[in-house]
Design a protein around this motif. Structure first.
Motif: not given
Length: 645
Positions: A224, A228, A239, A241, A290, A308-310
């Protein structure tokens, strides 16, 4: 007539919205609505769905009813319409019954173009009494996938929308809108709403500016931060989270290690702060947020460059919708999913655990009714707040099981539940108006007098007869003090001065039994397991998306029912194929064979073991799989050939 109305629609588009032309598909939808044709709209996130009913609402003479699932979303849309000079309002559980009556009376007298409400509102006596007196031209159903048990956000009250309007159903125009609908969901929407031959307008699910990307890794945090760092120069990012703790931790680490200003966003943050974070992100002052999944609903930001998918979403619908908050301006953008093998196992377990058994549901139902002092056969008059923490303590269940049980009871139509996104403060004055005014005018504590005077002005006469609610952040701004000071001041006025009663509605849901209390819930196995099994099937499609070695966008488009789909050429799988063809070496195949015969290995393990690129290992594994010498088992590649070894 339609051509005249379309000319008027184009004029209003420029005058009220400031747009010179319609986006692709909007003119087709609006023309169909103005021609009084029932319409099903399938536009992607950010595709301009809301305009498809808001603009006709201004053109048409009668009232447009908008059914919306989220309180915060309807409030935001009403505010935006009012700023454009379009008359709109909403009715939901955050306002008093007297205010609802007033707004319905205003609607009856033609004061609004649009009236927003939740689907649960349609079953109330006050709505049923007013329906025949409203001059309704158009009924718009936003997030229409909530109608279907095949939908990822199934909401039982949505299935009661058509029956609620049965007396006028054939004399009004209907429009249903969604960003995510598989063929099963579309069919369910049409059947439930009684659409015999609707106009269906779909912009498709192709996103030519998206580089769909999946990164398998056991070191999510490291990947991650790397992502970034690479994407930071592109522009704003988002993101997901998953949990509050992740949002807080990741936000802090990104700021410290990457140097990009970042803020967490979740329900545990005070409403005013959440609003400021959202406004700063939309305005470009804050480059990165996030957040939990609630962030982004209804937000119109064109230049988000990456999402972004954490934490992996459990359905392709949710993933596509959230990823679609990037790249609305058509410029190249990156939806990235970070994935580790245990994610799928954990997701499957949580889906199963989120559907408690019959005994658990019955016990929680009894505890809930007891907490409201509700006898068997008695009905609840209005929605009441329930503390999940208190419910857990009384039931002996964990808060997670309690929350899951409430969700299931809501899905089964046994109770109605409303989640509050915006905290509310309710006040009911118990001292007389004259006494309160005397206290305001009397010499002494001027700060207290100003506090009390502001409360009186904001809540008005209505708060002397019943509890009236206002947004907590709105009240705090009017009082011009901190959130804690608001609560302390109200506590003094309630406990010491005994001038009012107050209640705070924050993160706790509001619930109300649909029928009188039952001694025993009648629940079939099919009812209890049906939606759970649907979600498990959807998780299988999510697994397929992650594991596919073919085009990711083509996989998504086929899932949503598109046919004759070709490879996109810009996802990670497509781009890896565009590299020069590397012929397989017998030595590579032998090396992998020797490794796998010692035990199953993940793709990452093999790459690290040999120091090879992912592409090099994948090519050899694909060949061995086609030759039926290797199979996949729980993310590992396993050697299966026996006789010829």
């Amino acid at each position: 007539m339609s051509s005249e109305q379309m000319a008027k629609a184009r004029h209003i588009l420029q005058q009220k919205w400031g747009y010179p032309t319609f986006r692709e598909g909007q003119d087709v939808v609006i023309n169909a609505v103005l021609e009084r044709k029932n319409t099903l709209v399938l536009f992607p996130t950010g595709g301009g769905k809301s305009l498809c009913y808001q603009l006709p609402a201004v053109v048409l003479e009668g009232l447009t009813i908008v059914i919306s699932p989220l309180i915060a979303l309807m409030q935001d849309q009403v505010q935006q319409l009012l700023e454009r000079g379009i008359q709109a309002t909403f009715i939901n559980s955050t306002i008093s019954s007297r205010e609802i009556e007033q707004r319905l009376a205003n609607a009856r007298n033609g004061m609004y173009d649009l009236l927003y409400c939740s689907p649960e509102r349609l079953g109330t006596p006050i709505w049923e009494a007013e329906l025949s007196r409203l001059d309704i031209d158009l009924i718009a159903i936003d997030e229409a996938h909530c109608i279907s048990e095949w939908g990822h956000d199934f909401r039982p009250a949505y299935r009661e929308i058509r029956p609620a309007f049965e007396s006028i159903a054939d004399s009004v125009t209907w429009i249903a809108l969604t960003a995510t609908a598989t063929p099963e969901v579309r069919r369910d929407i049409r059947e439930t709403l009684g659409f015999e031959d609707p106009v269906i307008v779909s912009k498709g699910f192709e996103r030519p500016n998206f580089k769909w990307w999946v990164t398998p890794t056991d070191q999510k945090e490291k990947k991650l931060l790397e992502a970034v760092k690479r994407a930071g120069d592109m522009g704003s990012g988002l993101i997901y989270g998953g949990t509050r703790r992740n949002c807080e931790t990741l936000s802090q680490k990104i700021e410290q290690r990457v140097g990009i200003r970042t803020r967490p966003y979740h329900a545990g943050i005070e409403a005013g702060a959440r609003q400021r974070i959202q406004e700063q992100w939309i305005g470009g002052e804050l480059p990165l947020v996030v957040a939990t999944s609630a962030f982004g609903m209804g937000i119109d930001k064109a230049d988000c460059r990456y999402v972004i998918h954490y934490v992996m979403p459990y359905t392709l619908e949710a993933y596509y919708q959230q990823a679609g908050r990037a790249g609305r301006d058509g410029i190249e953008s990156y939806p990235l999913l970070l994935f580790k093998p245990s994610d799928l196992t954990v997701a499957g377990q949580r889906i199963k655990e989120s559907y408690p058994g019959r005994k658990q549901l019955q016990h929680l139902y009894d505890v809930l009714c007891d907490s409201f002092e509700l006898a068997v056969g008695a009905e609840m008059e209005k929605m009441r707040e329930i503390s999940v923490k208190a419910l857990a303590k009384r039931s002996g269940f964990s808060p997670r099981i309690c929350r899951s049980a409430l969700n299931v009871l809501n899905q089964l139509g046994i109770l109605r539940m409303v989640e509050h996104v915006t905290p509310q403060i309710g006040i009911r004055f118990i001292a007389s108006r004259d006494y309160i005014r005397e206290r305001i005018k009397s010499p002494g504590n001027q700060r207290k007098a100003l506090f009390l005077d502001t409360l009186l002005r904001q809540y008005g006469a209505e708060a002397f007869g019943e509890m009236k609610f206002l947004d907590f952040d709105y009240l705090r701004k009017k009082l011009d003090i901190s959130p804690n000071a608001v609560k302390k001041g109200l506590q003094v006025l309630q406990d010491h001065d005994q001038m009012l009663n107050y209640t705070f509605i924050g993160e706790s849901p509001l619930v109300k039994l649909v029928d009188e209390r039952q001694s025993s819930l009648r629940l079939s196995r099919e009812q209890l397991e049906g939606h759970r099994n649907t979600l498990l099937k959807k998780l299988d499609y999510m697994r397929g998306y992650i594991r596919t070695e073919n085009c990711r966008e083509a996989y998504i488009r086929r899932y949503f029912g598109e046919e004759r789909v070709s490879a996109c050429g810009h996802c990670d799988n497509c781009l890896s194929r565009e590299k020069p063809v590397r012929y397989l070496e017998d030595s590579d195949l032998l090396t992998i064979k020797q490794s796998l015969k010692k035990g199953g290995k993940t793709l990452g393990h093999l790459c690290r073991q040999f120091g090879w690129s992912k592409d090099r290992v994948k090519k050899s594994l694909s060949h061995l799989i086609r030759e039926q010498k290797v199979i996949t088992d729980a993310e590992k590649y396993v050697w299966i050939e026996e006789a010829s070894d």
